[in-house]
Every structure is written in structure tokens, then in C-alpha cells.
Motif scaffolding. Structure first.
Motif, mmCIF file in Angstrom:
data_model
loop_
_atom_site.group_PDB
_atom_site.id
_atom_site.type_symbol
_atom_site.label_atom_id
_atom_site.label_comp_id
_atom_site.label_asym_id
_atom_site.label_seq_id
_atom_site.Cartn_x
_atom_site.Cartn_y
_atom_site.Cartn_z
ATOM 1 N N ASP A 18 20.765 38.967 18.144
ATOM 2 C CA ASP A 18 22.107 39.551 18.324
ATOM 3 C C ASP A 18 23.168 38.089 18.869
ATOM 4 N N ASP A 19 22.343 37.163 18.701
ATOM 5 C CA ASP A 19 22.908 35.855 19.033
ATOM 6 C C ASP A 19 23.073 34.748 18.195
ATOM 7 N N PHE A 20 22.337 34.800 17.059
ATOM 8 C CA PHE A 20 22.381 33.885 15.871
ATOM 9 C C PHE A 20 22.652 34.452 14.547
ATOM 10 N N ARG A 21 23.301 33.925 13.611
ATOM 11 C CA ARG A 21 23.265 34.646 12.021
ATOM 12 C C ARG A 21 23.478 33.239 11.516
ATOM 13 N N LEU A 22 22.561 33.485 10.259
ATOM 14 C CA LEU A 22 22.644 32.267 9.184
ATOM 15 C C LEU A 22 23.897 32.687 8.296
ATOM 16 N N ASP A 23 24.451 31.692 8.070
ATOM 17 C CA ASP A 23 25.638 31.520 6.982
ATOM 18 C C ASP A 23 25.307 31.432 5.765
ATOM 19 N N GLY A 24 26.154 31.441 4.690
ATOM 20 C CA GLY A 24 26.014 31.256 3.366
ATOM 21 C C GLY A 24 25.206 30.021 2.989
ATOM 22 N N ALA A 25 25.444 28.976 3.817
ATOM 23 C CA ALA A 25 24.796 27.649 3.536
ATOM 24 C C ALA A 25 23.457 27.718 4.260
#
Length: 69
Positions: A18-25
């Protein structure tokens, strides 16, 4: 979050989805960087293999993690 240090392991997103997401990179981004840290955020910071996550108190700027030597 120090994106220059982040290696995209995804451990933070697994520990605190709920606190971190990985982006496209494949680099981590905090979902809400101004939010008070939860247990999951602390676990993510402690588990980061390159210590790319720093936690500071919003009110004072005092660094909570990583501990100063």
C-alpha cells in the motif's frame, strides 16, 4: 527514497504494497511520501538490500531510519 541507489528488487513493494510501487523502470516510488510511516514501511526500509529508503519524522526532519552511526 533514493532512486539513484534503488536496484528494483521489489522487496519494499512486497513488504508494504500500500506504500510502495515499482514503476516502468522497475524502481520503487512511495505512494504517499508525506504519510506517517507504518510498520510495513519500516519493514520495507529495514529489508531494502541497498538502504535506498530513508524515514524521517515530518514534524522535525529527524531521521528515524537508517540509524545514524
Amino acid at each position: 527514497m533514493d532512486r539513484d541507489v534503488c536496484i528494483g528488487s521489489g522487496l519494499c513493494a512486497a513488504a508494504a504494497p500500500d506504500d510502495f510501487r515499482l514503476d516502468g523502470a522497475r524502481q520503487s516510488r512511495p505512494v504517499n511520501p508525506d504519510r506517517a510511516p507504518s510498520e510495513g514501511v519500516l519493514a520495507a526500509a529495514e529489508g531494502c538490500p541497498v538502504e535506498a529508503i530513508a524515514i524521517a519524522l515530518a514534524e522535525t526532519g529527524e531521521q528515524v531510519f537508517p540509524p545514524e552511526d
